[in-house]
Design an enzyme around this catalytic site. Structure first.
Site, PDB file in Angstrom:
ATOM      1  N   GLY A  10       0.799  -1.227   0.000  1.00 48.75           N
ATOM      2  CA  GLY A  10       0.000   0.000   0.000  1.00 48.75           C
ATOM      3  C   GLY A  10       0.826   1.268   0.000  1.00 48.75           C
ATOM      4  N   GLY A  11       0.117   2.386   0.109  1.00 47.03           N
ATOM      5  CA  GLY A  11       0.755   3.699   0.047  1.00 47.03           C
ATOM      6  C   GLY A  11       1.717   3.959   1.183  1.00 47.03           C
ATOM      7  CB  ILE A  12       1.640   3.534   4.829  1.00 40.08           C
ATOM      8  CG1 ILE A  12       0.760   4.781   4.950  1.00 40.08           C
ATOM      9  CG2 ILE A  12       2.631   3.472   5.995  1.00 40.08           C
ATOM     10  CD1 ILE A  12      -0.158   4.766   6.153  1.00 40.08           C
ATOM     11  CG  ASP A  33      -1.076  -5.581   0.871  1.00 40.38           C
ATOM     12  OD1 ASP A  33      -2.308  -5.789   0.962  1.00 40.38           O
ATOM     13  OD2 ASP A  33      -0.574  -4.434   0.940  1.00 40.38           O
ATOM     14  CG  ASN A  94      -8.787   0.924   7.931  1.00 41.75           C
ATOM     15  OD1 ASN A  94      -8.952   0.388   6.840  1.00 41.75           O
ATOM     16  ND2 ASN A  94      -8.209   2.096   8.051  1.00 41.75           N
ATOM     17  CG  ASP A 150       0.169  12.653  16.072  1.00 40.46           C
ATOM     18  OD1 ASP A 150      -0.333  12.986  14.985  1.00 40.46           O
ATOM     19  OD2 ASP A 150      -0.288  11.730  16.775  1.00 40.46           O
ATOM     20  CG  HIS A 179      -2.330   8.772  15.612  1.00 44.43           C
ATOM     21  ND1 HIS A 179      -1.383   9.741  15.338  1.00 44.43           N
ATOM     22  CD2 HIS A 179      -2.466   8.072  14.461  1.00 44.43           C
ATOM     23  CE1 HIS A 179      -0.971   9.624  14.081  1.00 44.43           C
ATOM     24  NE2 HIS A 179      -1.621   8.618  13.511  1.00 44.43           N
TER      25      HIS A 179
END
Length: 333
Positions: A10-12, A33, A94, A150, A179
């Site tokens: 994925g993107g991350i 994945d 999720n 953060d 978060h």
């Protein structure tokens, strides 16, 4: 040191896997994945660093194979937040993904250190913990919610206000709470590089808001094409690297992370008393050790304005935690 990335295509997941491949402390890297992970693994395997890389898909017990022998498991799996998407929308999708992956970890690598990136972290970390409890393998010292982004944002934005971006790697700002949104509480009064005394209240409020809602800034800028992926991958790799260093015996590593407060031996009870609320989870500066959480530090000396921010975070944080716990308690239909 075997590291596993669940959601590696994925993107991350892809940039996170790249950064872990570049970490010399990682000797084995397993990528999992539902699509494309073998291709990502082959691509990374051409990089001239020592770690062996393998990619796995769901067929043929792929998850079990990826997790076998794991020391550190990082979970960025899930869908990204899109414009107009509520946290509830994100949670519904999720939460199920994280629950199923947590079941795989609990049954195959119960002693691994689990680093949860999948949003909403305030709820997904309790989901992982509840799954581990159901399997009788829960250890509050080994499950972490990654709130490092953060901290990274706070460091970056403070250095911008100080007019020197080159300072950002050395700027340290503790960020506590959770978060998401108002649960993110930057303790700017404890910044290693103090803000100018002349900074107006409106500018300070704007800085706090930007740290709390920096994710919205990225979602808007990507115009519907995704959320924070590269910065999150960087933050995830930073925290994973600290955990790995601590597990390998390095002392004195302290990093804010969202952890379970169950154990009085690690300072959880003391923090609950400081907060005046019996929370199960909270993000606080945590000293890392060979067994994971070595000590949970308190908030330290905070300003009256920061105390207001902490108190404002508690109701939503509590609701987020309860939502995650309830999700695992409800039987699957």
């Amino acid at each position: 040191m075997k590291a596993v990335v669940l959601g590696a295509a994925g993107g991350i997941g892809q940039p996170l896997s790249l950064l872990l491949k570049a970490n010399p402390a990682v000797t084995e890297l397993a990528l999992y994945d539902i699509v494309n992970s073998p291709g990502v693994a082959v691509d990374l395997s051409h990089i001239a660093t020592p770690s062996k890389v393998e990619g796995f898909l769901p067929p043929d017990d792929g998850l079990k194979k990826a997790l076998t022998g794991a020391n550190v498991v990082v979970i960025p799996a899930g869908i990204p937040r899109k414009p107009g998407m509520t946290r509830d929308d994100l949670f519904k999708i999720n939460a199920g993904i994280v629950r199923d992956l947590a079941t795989g970890i609990a049954t195959t690598a119960p002693k691994a250190f689990v680093l949860v990136i999948s949003n909403p972290v305030n709820s997904t970390v309790p989901i992982v913990a509840e799954v581990f409890k159901k399997h009788g393998v829960f250890d509050p010292k080994r499950i972490f919610g990654v709130t490092t982004l953060d901290v990274v944002r706070a460091s970056t934005f403070v250095s911008e206000i100080l007019g020197n971006r080159s300072l950002s790697p050395s700027v340290s700002v503790p960020v506590v709470g959770g978060h998401s949104g108002v649960t993110i509480v930057p303790l700017l009064s404890q910044s290693s590089h103090p803000l100018p005394a002349s900074l107006e209240t409106s500018a300070l409020d704007a800085l706090i808001n930007r740290i709390q809602f920096g994710g919205d800034e990225v979602v808007k800028a990507k115009d519907g094409a995704g959320s924070a992926t590269l910065s999150m991958a960087y933050a995830g790799a930073e925290f994973a690297g600290k955990v790995i260093r601590a597990v390998n015996g390095e002392k004195g590593i302290v990093a804010p992370t969202f952890v379970n407060l169950a154990s009085d031996k690690t300072g959880g009870d003391a923090l609950k008393k400081e907060l005046g609320k019996d929370l199960e989870y909270f993000s606080a500066p945590v000293e890392l050790g060979v067994d994971g959480v070595a000590k949970i530090h308190g908030l330290g000396k905070i300003t009256p304005a920061e105390k207001v921010l902490v108190e404002a975070a508690l109701p939503e944080l509590s609701a987020n935690i309860e939502k995650g716990v309830a999700f695992v308690e409800v039987p699957k239909l």
